[in-house]
Design a protein around this motif. Structure first.
Motif, PDB file in Angstrom:
ATOM      1  N   ILE A 124      59.882  40.596  36.186  1.00 25.40           N
ATOM      2  CA  ILE A 124      59.652  39.311  35.529  1.00 25.40           C
ATOM      3  C   ILE A 124      58.766  38.428  36.393  1.00 25.40           C
ATOM      4  N   LEU A 125      58.931  38.557  37.712  1.00 24.42           N
ATOM      5  CA  LEU A 125      58.118  37.739  38.613  1.00 24.42           C
ATOM      6  C   LEU A 125      56.666  38.180  38.588  1.00 24.42           C
ATOM      7  N   LEU A 126      56.503  39.485  38.503  1.00 27.32           N
ATOM      8  CA  LEU A 126      55.150  40.010  38.409  1.00 27.32           C
ATOM      9  C   LEU A 126      54.483  39.388  37.179  1.00 27.32           C
ATOM     10  N   ALA A 127      55.210  39.424  36.077  1.00 26.79           N
ATOM     11  CA  ALA A 127      54.699  38.838  34.844  1.00 26.79           C
ATOM     12  C   ALA A 127      54.442  37.345  35.040  1.00 26.79           C
ATOM     13  N   LEU A 128      55.407  36.679  35.654  1.00 21.46           N
ATOM     14  CA  LEU A 128      55.264  35.236  35.874  1.00 21.46           C
ATOM     15  C   LEU A 128      54.012  34.916  36.675  1.00 21.46           C
ATOM     16  N   LEU A 129      53.813  35.697  37.746  1.00 18.30           N
ATOM     17  CA  LEU A 129      52.672  35.421  38.611  1.00 18.30           C
ATOM     18  C   LEU A 129      51.360  35.654  37.868  1.00 18.30           C
ATOM     19  N   ILE A 130      51.315  36.783  37.158  1.00 17.90           N
ATOM     20  CA  ILE A 130      50.087  37.069  36.429  1.00 17.90           C
ATOM     21  C   ILE A 130      49.799  35.942  35.449  1.00 17.90           C
ATOM     22  N   ILE A 131      50.860  35.522  34.769  1.00 21.28           N
ATOM     23  CA  ILE A 131      50.692  34.480  33.772  1.00 21.28           C
ATOM     24  C   ILE A 131      50.273  33.173  34.419  1.00 21.28           C
ATOM     25  N   ALA A 132      50.877  32.883  35.585  1.00 24.60           N
ATOM     26  CA  ALA A 132      50.515  31.641  36.250  1.00 24.60           C
ATOM     27  C   ALA A 132      49.064  31.678  36.715  1.00 24.60           C
ATOM     28  N   ILE A 133      48.614  32.869  37.132  1.00 28.09           N
ATOM     29  CA  ILE A 133      47.237  32.959  37.622  1.00 28.09           C
ATOM     30  C   ILE A 133      46.250  32.837  36.472  1.00 28.09           C
ATOM     31  N   VAL A 134      46.484  33.612  35.441  1.00 27.92           N
ATOM     32  CA  VAL A 134      45.486  33.682  34.375  1.00 27.92           C
ATOM     33  C   VAL A 134      45.728  32.623  33.311  1.00 27.92           C
ATOM     34  N   GLY A 135      46.919  32.088  33.279  1.00 27.22           N
ATOM     35  CA  GLY A 135      47.255  31.149  32.218  1.00 27.22           C
ATOM     36  C   GLY A 135      47.930  31.904  31.097  1.00 27.22           C
ATOM     37  N   PRO A 136      48.941  31.306  30.504  1.00 23.74           N
ATOM     38  CA  PRO A 136      49.693  32.042  29.493  1.00 23.74           C
ATOM     39  C   PRO A 136      48.832  32.305  28.271  1.00 23.74           C
ATOM     40  N   GLY A 137      49.243  33.269  27.506  1.00 22.04           N
ATOM     41  CA  GLY A 137      48.487  33.584  26.301  1.00 22.04           C
ATOM     42  C   GLY A 137      48.715  35.016  25.911  1.00 22.04           C
ATOM     43  N   THR A 138      48.145  35.368  24.786  1.00 23.04           N
ATOM     44  CA  THR A 138      48.380  36.701  24.250  1.00 23.04           C
ATOM     45  C   THR A 138      47.910  37.772  25.217  1.00 23.04           C
ATOM     46  N   MET A 139      46.665  37.631  25.664  1.00 22.24           N
ATOM     47  CA  MET A 139      46.090  38.674  26.511  1.00 22.24           C
ATOM     48  C   MET A 139      46.850  38.774  27.830  1.00 22.24           C
ATOM     49  N   THR A 140      47.261  37.621  28.337  1.00 14.75           N
ATOM     50  CA  THR A 140      47.993  37.645  29.595  1.00 14.75           C
ATOM     51  C   THR A 140      49.320  38.364  29.421  1.00 14.75           C
ATOM     52  N   SER A 141      50.005  38.079  28.323  1.00 10.14           N
ATOM     53  CA  SER A 141      51.268  38.768  28.093  1.00 10.14           C
ATOM     54  C   SER A 141      51.027  40.264  28.035  1.00 10.14           C
ATOM     55  N   VAL A 142      49.962  40.631  27.342  1.00  8.00           N
ATOM     56  CA  VAL A 142      49.650  42.056  27.237  1.00  8.00           C
ATOM     57  C   VAL A 142      49.456  42.650  28.629  1.00  8.00           C
TER      58      VAL A 142
END
Ligand SMILES: Nc1ncnc2c1ncn2[C@@H]1O[C@H](COP(=O)(O)OP(=O)(O)OP(=O)(O)O)[C@@H](O)[C@H]1O
Ligand SMILES: Nc1ncnc2c1ncn2[C@@H]1O[C@H](COP(=O)(O)OP(=O)(O)OP(=O)(O)O)[C@@H](O)[C@H]1O
Ligand SMILES: [Mg+2]
Ligand SMILES: [Mg+2]
Lengths: 280, 319, 479, 576
Positions: A124-142
């Motif tokens: 979940i943290l990996l996901a959180l970090l990626i999302i925080a870096i790139v900004g949330p959104g569809t592609m980021t979730s993917v």
């Protein structure tokens, strides 16, 4: 593939699973084509928080949008994320797992340690970090879900690939001098389809769940696009006011996961060599 | 046991990878400890003020220098100071860890004590109504997101029973065992719900496999009773996949259960690291992630060792 | 008081630190206001009232400000508050090495004299009337000179406020006990335990279950649920914060006045309140403090007027456009809804908004860099317009690069307001300022909301305040 | 009727509708005390199902007795119809009255319990012994099945024992309950011939000692010859012939029995060797292997290997066109490793393999043991056959297709086979496919590693015939690896006997089989069951195969050879 479908359809839980997935795909397609009862983004200002009725089948949300239409589009969004992320994870994981098993030695060590790093990294943290870096959104979730699942696929592939590598038909191919590419694709990959298909359906269920969790934390799909998890999150505080806003997305998520799980189980049954032998 | 040593020796390598990843990732996230503390007011700082703060938070140097400094500290057992808590990172983590550990253990106990018997029951009544009921329930259980379960539990408890489990702080097990367990039982059920469903399904299918094995037939040919066949001969052989699943799940749970901790307001590792990220407490993020990764590796190693205990055939190190 | 109880309080976001000079986060301020005191504070009607200082006086030219310290004022360790403590505190605040964000409000302080233990004189470089209100925040708290010297501010938390911090586990709980030495009078409670419950529905459940007596709520949706629960009461007070759609006038086509005005005319502020804020809010112009605010009806195009909006759009020569609006996730909780309603409304005049939700810090980063087309924001209000807008709408304002709207007229009105001591004239000046802002529409001011606290019936005596402070807890008793 | 067991018109079916899916279709037999009944028949003929019906274990596999009776005289003299007994009664029958040993000794023992615990359990269940008593009884019974050092073996897990050892544990477990009937379902099929001989001898001795009756199931009619009093031959769920052992073997009545006796190879000590294609004096070898050594490092503990498995240790032989060299030897003696090294599938540690470039770029091809495992199940026959050609640069053109159909035809497969998948063929057909594929590149040498071992006996005979035909037609040289002496006898021109990684005897087939010189060869040949030797009794020889793991740096002493005949060499043994 067609044969797999028809045996799936003959399998009792496979049939239920397929029907659910089919309905969801239908909803997703209709949602994409805009064939929803109402515009999912349109605010019906005077119709806020209306209970389910003939006009609004699943009621309206706080902003006065039709919950049913939003659910349809939400299904599309969630399915899109699930399918896209699992597709990426499958491809990346399969390539890594295959090469790791095939090359072995130092490469196996390197690939698998990198996968270990990703696995050991709290998902979940990996996901959180990626999302925080790139900004949330569809592609980021993917991307986030894909990265989390890649090492799992790599492992799922590597194990059987290692044992396939020992199989006589691979040895046979080596005695003919078949090329690496040929052996990897025709002898290994082709025989990995069964475990992969099972894993893919299960991963789809997980991806759906993860997407819902991320959106629930406000990190997944972003408004105004609805996704199942987002709808659930948005309705969270309205649980007592407008329970339907929570119930429908929750049930939709559950059913969707159920659909994938049932299909995955059925596939596992069907592709299980023991059952195959029994049928033969 | 040289295998254990060998495995342990790969830990630093993996942890190094994890640490580099987290170190870089957290710094790639826009915003830093200063904006996290001051919000938009950070715009009122003069350059001098900003530098002072950057030095205070240790983010004034180039990233590799920061990493080297952090790594040097790490070798001396120092994970740095948390900017939120003003305490050594390790202290903060160790304060939060008991909750997470207890919660994970309780969830696992719930999952195993419900899942294994149900799975065994279903397998031994293969295709009969009770089997079908268990399978349907397990399937549904597995398909329910845990935040839905958690929200429902809180809702039902507070609306119908006028009660909620203690929130906000955690009563450690040794201070007051009853209160401690009472506080975590509902979150543990929430987490254990889908977990139990998975265990049920896995133990059912593993039992089914095992029940058709030759040695089960041998046991029957000796005149062993059905009970003995199931519990003594079959179950120990069916446990490996259950242990694998439990190990993986437990490993994940030890990383903190962000959503459930959020819903039940529990100060566990999950929220710790979430807060650390939102407040850009770099040292804390790094320390916690490393700690979680370490736990994960240890749990995995323990699972491997458990295989050996469960199945004497398994030669450690050969998978 | 015998048998007095402790108050169990909950909030969803915890304080981020204990140094009153440095902390700017909402929760931090709320916590520190119970522990520290400034020289003066604001009452529920935003009047400046005594705190550490029992009285104060501006010299005629507004360049000297003299305070007399209350003889009862004592720190929690029993030491009396002296003028030396005040001087040391302000010097610390002004020291760049302290990194106090509020320093910018006190730049006019030239020197501080302490003729005796009870008197402090601030000598100002320019006439600066708003400085008094600026001092009425916990960011200008007075702390023991000894603590400052020892460098233990922020760890020890020794203040002269009504409560003493016994323990703090960040993001979990703080325990406060009544300060026996407090100069402000007797407390009816022994202390306060604050729990951090990140999920406001959980706070509600906890209130309902009687596990929490008193809670601070952020989410208007949750707040509206409180009155429906038997045994719970909601306190609601209008606040100075304002919701705004910030345009970036440095980027086309928002550089076009007509486009901005068209947008202002196109939006229906009341509908945004009704839809996104569950009706919880009031339409507002730039000035949110009652003493200065004028009827929004007087401001430019404050009623939705789509025809005019379309006309203006046509006149501007811009034939619809698309832009990205940024908003922070969960901050405020209604940001996403607001953005969605705005999106729907602006679509009517051919503006295609794309919403980009960002994690708070990421948002702050972009916001501070002025890197956005539009931003849904909730900005803090002040009791005085000068500290509230000086930062944005004067040319040397610290955040001028965020607003990107240099304007001579706004600039000069601001300067006049700062120097003017006559309250009536100040109102006049700032109303002119407000009208100009609304007409130029660099930002589209939308609404002000409320601050909410919820309590069980057993709790009585709390008075909420538009600043959001929980200082009212000093009068609270628990049955 | 005084019989111990009397089975009448037994019918057993499976599935939802057992009557429609009968696999045992009316079997009757009697068994008296102390008597041994051998049941023989091909795979799938219903032998196991019949046996499992006697203690009703068949129920747990989903089987149902649809008709007939199984009258069992219990120890107290009462007669019970097992076919109708309830589960509770059956618990008392199993073990105590009817004991069983199964084919696969590895999978039939519970891997997670020690062998001691498993035997003790049998004592507890049948005789109520616990603790010290059970322990002592266990030690006793281990002694009876000739397990040396019984005390320490008690704590072993099944996987720590060799196959023969495990099978003896199984027997001990069955003996623990002192059953009055012992059913042995192919108890030696998975074992090496020498080990098989040990187990057979043991069973015979124990039967004498205890006086129990025995039902011995096997597909190898030669094997029952030595042990059974009566033989029942089964085919398709029906007992086609039943009678005294000598009567059935010497004077078979039913066609199927005759077929079993005739078509299936039986070992005749060199009387049945081929007499075509004797090796010409100066014929140039197509393959020459010189002092081949293959070692596998074991127990790698931090960089330094603890030692190595000397899988092949100084093996030399050559092969001329048109001849078959058979390599025989016990499991694990290095036969496959030699073959794999020849094909470059294992890297050799030392030694030389020289192949004359003959007709093809890849003059050596291989046919593997398990035809199913060596054909990728996801590819159709066309793709499978084309693979070697494509791998060597040929294009998928008409010429290639022609060759494929030619070879398919040659190995006796239909033309339409091209579009089918491996699972759509029978085992024998699959092996033909593999042979066709090996011939695609027109090789000079074909290595056949246990190529017929997995096939049913009658199918085996046909494939062997095909191999001989192909050899003559294409002048192929075969390296034929097998542990089945009867098969080897029929196909080999020359034989190499391998023992513990080394060739111990090498020579012309007839000479080696009829006049074995090396002590190991003698032992091997003596252990092969043969109908003609049916009255022969073996001494129980408990010699263990030596471990191949050697410390680092270990080198075997150089081989000394002794000529025993024209083309017959024997390794000189160190006399201990
Ligand atoms: N559990 C089962 N379910 C369905 N069919 C079965 C089952 N067990 C055996 N059969 C079928 O019954 C038939 C007879 O099987 P059985 O095991 O008795 O053969 P066998 O003579 O022992 O063969 P083998 O020599 O291979 O052991 C086969 O066709 C087999 O497929
Ligand atoms: N890849 C390998 N790594 C380690 N040891 C091996 C390997 N391959 C074979 N061995 C060992 O080498 C020895 C010889 O094996 P090999 O397969 O050649 O025996 P075999 O004579 O073919 O036996 P079988 O009749 O059982 O096929 C065995 O002890 C085996 O365990
Ligand atoms: Mg059988
Ligand atoms: Mg072999």
């Amino acid at each position: 593939m067609g044969k797999m479908m028809s045996s799936l359809f003959r399998h009792p839980s496979g049939r239920i699973g397929l029907v659910i997935i089919g309905l969801y795909l239908l909803a997703a397609i209709l949602g994409t084509l805009g064939l929803t009862p109402h515009d999912p983004l349109k605010l019906f200002a005077i119709d806020r928080l209306k209970a389910p009725s003939q006009t609004y089948w699943f009621g309206t949300d706080l902003l006065g949008r039709d919950a049913f239409s939003r659910l349809m589009v939400g299904i599309r969004q969630s399915m899109l994320i699930a399918f896209a992320s699992v597709a990426i994870a499958t491809i990346a994981g399969t390539i890594i797992g295959l090469l790791s098993a095939w090359w072995g030695g130092i490469w196996d060590g390197i690939f698998m340690r990198v996968m270990d790093v990703l696995l050991a990294f709290p998902a979940i943290l990996l996901a959180l970090l990626i999302i925080a870096i790139v900004g949330p959104g569809t592609m980021t979730s993917v991307a986030a879900i894909a990265i989390v699942y890649t090492p799992i696929f790599a492992r799922v592939v590597r194990g059987p690939a290692l044992s396939l590598k020992q199989r006589d038909f691979v040895d046979a191919a080596r005695t003919f001098g078949s090329s690496q590419g040929y052996v990897l694709t025709r002898h290994l990959l082709l025989n990995l389809v069964a475990p992969l298909v099972v894993q893919v359906t299960l991963a789809l269920a997980w991806a759906l769940l993860t997407e819902a969790g991320l959106s629930f934390l406000g990190l997944g799909t972003q408004p105004p696009t609805p996704s199942l998890g987002l709808m659930l999150a948005e309705s969270r505080n309205l649980m007592t006011h407008a329970p339907w806003l929570m119930i429908f997305p929750a049930v939709t998520i559950m059913l969707g996961i159920l659909g994938f799980n049932l299909t995955g189980d059925a596939l596992r049954d069907i592709l299980d060599p023991r059952t195959q032998r029994r049928e033969a | 046991m040289s295998y254990v040593v060998q495995r342990l020796l790969t830990f630093p390598l993996i942890l190094l990878g994890v640490s580099i990843l987290v170190f870089v990732a957290i710094r790639l996230v826009p915003g830093d400890a200063i904006t996290a503390m001051l919000g938009t007011e950070a715009g009122l700082l003069t350059p001098v003020q900003r530098e002072t703060l950057a030095a205070y938070f240790g983010i004034d140097q180039p990233i590799w220098a920061q990493y080297l400094r952090w790594l040097t500290g790490l070798f001396q057992g120092d994970l740095g100071i948390s900017s939120i808590y003003g305490k050594p990172v390790l202290t903060v983590i160790l304060e939060r860890f008991p909750l997470t550990l207890q919660l994970s253990l309780m969830s696992m106990v719930i999952a195993l004590s419900v899942g294994v018997p149900l799975g065994v029951l279903a397998a031994s009544r293969n295709e009969r109504p009770s089997d079908l009921v268990v399978r349907v329930l397990a399937m549904l259980g597995q398909s329910t997101p845990n935040f839905v379960v958690g929200i429902l539990i809180i809702y039902v408890l507070s609306v119908f029973f006028g009660f909620v489990p203690a929130m906000g702080t955690f009563t450690p097990l040794f201070t007051d065992p009853l209160a401690s367990i009472a506080q975590l039982i509902f979150p543990a059920i929430t987490l254990g719900f889908a977990f139990a469903a998975s265990v049920t399904r896995i133990s059912r299918s593993a039992m089914l496999d095992v029940l058709s094995d030759d040695y089960v037939r041998t046991a029957r040919s000796k005149g062993a009773s059905p009970m003995s066949v199931i519990w003594h001969h079959a179950l120990p052989n069916a446990l490996i996949p259950v242990v694998t699943l439990s190990g993986v799940e437990f490993g994940y749970l030890l990383g903190g259960a962000v959503i459930v901790e959020q819903i039940f307001a529990l100060p566990g590792l999950g929220r710790l690291v979430l807060d650390a990220i939102t407040q850009r407490d770099y040292a804390l993020v790094q320390g916690t992630v490393l700690f979680i990764a370490f736990n994960f590796l240890v749990v995995n190693l323990l699972v491997d060792l458990a295989y050996v205990a469960l199945d004497p055939r398994i030669r450690i190190g050969r998978r | 008081p015998a048998q007095a109880a402790e108050l169990r309080m909950a909030w969803s976001q915890d304080a981020t630190g204990l140094d009153p000079h440095k902390q700017t986060a909402f929760s931090s301020l709320r916590l520190l206001e119970l522990i520290y005191e400034p020289l003066v504070r604001l009452d529920a009607d935003l009047n400046v009232v005594p705190a550490i200082a029992s009285s104060w006086e501006f010299a005629e030219d507004a360049r000297t400000l003299t305070f007399t310290i209350d003889s009862n004022a004592k720190f929690s360790d029993g030491a009396a508050v002296t003028s030396a403590d005040v001087k040391a505190s302000f010097e610390r605040l002004l020291d760049e090495a302290t990194s106090a964000a509020a320093r910018s409000n006190f730049l006019s302080i030239e020197s501080i004299d302490t003729p005796d233990d009870a008197t402090v004189v601030f000598n100002l470089s320019i006439p600066d009337v708003p400085i008094l209100v600026a001092m009425a925040t916990i960011n200008a708290a007075v702390m023991p000179a000894a603590e400052i010297e020892a460098g233990t501010v922020g760890t020890e938390a020794i203040g002269s406020g009504p409560f003493v911090l016994e323990s703090w586990e960040p993001n979990a709980r703080e325990v406060l006990s009544a300060n026996e030495n407090w100069g402000g009078g007797e407390l009816a409670i022994d202390g306060i335990t604050i729990s951090v419950l990140p999920d406001e529905m959980a706070i509600l459940a906890s209130l309902r279950a009687g596990q929490t007596d008193f809670a601070l709520l952020n989410d208007p949706l949750v707040a509206t649920l409180v009155p429906m629960e038997a045994g719970l009461e909601l306190n609601r007070v209008g606040v100075l914060n304002y919701n705004v759609l910030q345009l970036n006038p440095s980027r086309p086509p928002m550089d076009n006045l007509l486009v901005r005005q068209a947008m202002s005319c196109a939006i229906d502020r009341q509908e945004i309140i009704d839809a996104a804020l569950a009706g919880e809010g009031k339409v507002t112009g730039p000035l949110t403090m009652p003493a200065f605010a004028q009827d929004p009806a007087n401001l430019f195009c404050y009623e939705q007027d789509l025809d005019r909006a379309k006309e203006l759009m046509a006149e501007s020569g811009v034939d619809g456009f698309s832009a990205t609006v940024i908003a922070a996730t969960g901050e405020p909780p209604v940001a996403a809804s607001e953005a969605q309603v705005l999106q729907a409304q602006l679509a009517e005049i051919g503006i295609d908004l794309e919403i980009e939700m960002m994690e708070l810090n990421v948002y702050v980063d972009a916001w501070l860099a002025g890197d956005f087309d539009m931003a849904v924001a909730q900005n803090g209000g002040r009791p005085d317009p000068y500290p509230m807008y000086n930062r944005y709408f004067t040319k040397e304002g610290n955040l001028a690069h965020v607003s990107n709207f240099p304007d001579d007229e706004l600039d000069s009105l601001m300067k006049q307001g700062q120097a003017e001591t006559d309250p009536a004239k100040r109102v006049e000046i700032f109303q002119a300022f407000e009208s100009r802002l609304a007409e130029q529409s660099p930002w589209l001011w939308l609404s002000t909301g409320y601050s909410y606290t919820a309590q069980r019936e057993s709790v009585s005596g709390f008075t909420p305040s538009p600043t959001g402070t929980l200082f009212g807890l000093v009068n609270v008793s628990v049955e | 009727m005084t019989g111990l067991l009397s089975v009448r018109d037994l019918r057993v079916g499976f599935g939802q509708n057992p009557k429609a899916n009968e696999v045992v279709k009316g079997v009757s037999f009697d068994l008296g005390p102390g008597e041994t009944l051998g049941i023989v028949g091909e795979s799938g003929s219903g032998k196991s199902v019949s046996a499992l019906s006697i203690n009703r274990l068949v129920d747990f596999g989903g089987g149902r007795i649809t008709h007939g009776s199984i009258q069992l005289t219990r120890s107290d003299g009462t007669v019970l119809d097992v076919a109708k007994a309830d589960e509770k009664t059956l618990l008392g029958i199993r073990g105590r009255d009817v004991g069983m040993i199964f084919q696969e000794p590895m999978t039939s023992l519970n891997p997670v319990h020690t062998v001691g615990a498993q035997i003790e359990e049998a004592f507890r269940l049948s005789k109520g012994l616990t603790g010290a008593q059970a322990h002592k009884a266990t030690l006793d019974v281990l002694g009876r099945v000739r397990i040396p050092d019984a005390q320490s073996r008690l704590g072993y897990y099944p996987h720590q024992l060799s196959g023969g050892m495990r099978q003896r544990i199984m027997i001990a477990m069955a003996l623990a309950a002192s059953p009055r009937v012992l059913i042995a379902d192919e108890p030696t099929t998975a074992l090496d011939v020498t080990v098989q001989a040990q187990i057979m001898a043991l069973l015979a001795e124990l039967r004498e000692e205890t006086g129990m009756a025995m039902i011995f199931i096997t597909h190898d009619i030669g094997l029952v010859a030595g042990i059974a009093d009566r033989i029942m031959v089964m085919q398709n769920g029906v007992a086609v012939e039943q009678g005294e052992t000598d009567g059935v073997l010497d004077n078979p009545q039913h066609d199927y029995t005759r077929h079993l006796l005739r078509a299936v190879p039986h070992f005749t000590s060199g009387k049945a060797v081929r007499d075509d294609g004797r090796r010409a004096e100066q014929q140039e070898p197509i393959v020459k292997v010189d002092n081949l050594v293959v070692r596998f490092p074991v127990g790698k503990a931090w960089f330094k290997p603890k030692g190595a498995i000397h899988a092949v240790d100084g093996v030399s032989f050559d092969l001329v066109p048109g001849e078959t060299l058979a390599i025989v030897g016990e499991s694990g003696c290095g036969k496959s490793t030699t073959a794999r090294a020849l094909l470059g599938l294992n890297s050799k540690t030392r030694g030389e393999i020289v192949t004359e470039a003959g007709r093809s770029v890849r003059p050596v091809q291989m046919v593997f043991q398990d035809p199913f495992a060596s054909l990728n199940p996801r590819l159709n026959v066309e793709a499978l056959l084309a693979e070697p050609a494509i791998a060597n640069g040929q294009r998928r053109d008409d010429a290639l297709r022609e060759r494929m159909t030619f070879l398919l035809d040659r190995v006796g497969l239909p033309q339409d086979a091209l579009t089918r998948y491996p699972h759509q063929f029978s085992g024998g057909q699959r092996q033909r496919l593999c042979i066709a594929r090996a011939l695609m590149l027109n090789p000079d040498v074909v290595v056949l590693d246990e190529a017929v071992s997995a096939l049913d006996v009658s199918v085996q005979a046909k494939v062997l015939e095909l191999l001989v035909d192909l050899q003559q037609e294409f002048g192929l040289a075969y390296l034929f690896i097998s542990h089945d002496m009867a098969v080897v006898e029929r196909i080999a021109h020359r034989i190499a006997v391998m023992f513990a990684g080394q060739i111990v005897e090498l020579g012309e087939a007839r000479a080696v089989l009829s006049d074995p010189q090396h002590s190991y060869t003698k032992r091997l040949i003596a252990a092969v069951p043969a109908i003609e030797r049916r009255k022969q009794r073996f001494a129980v020889d408990m010699t263990q195969v030596p471990s191949l793991v050697r410390p680092p740096g270990f080198e075997p002493s150089p081989a000394q050879w002794r000529e025993a005949g024209d083309d017959h060499r024997v390794r000189v043994e160190d006399t201990p």
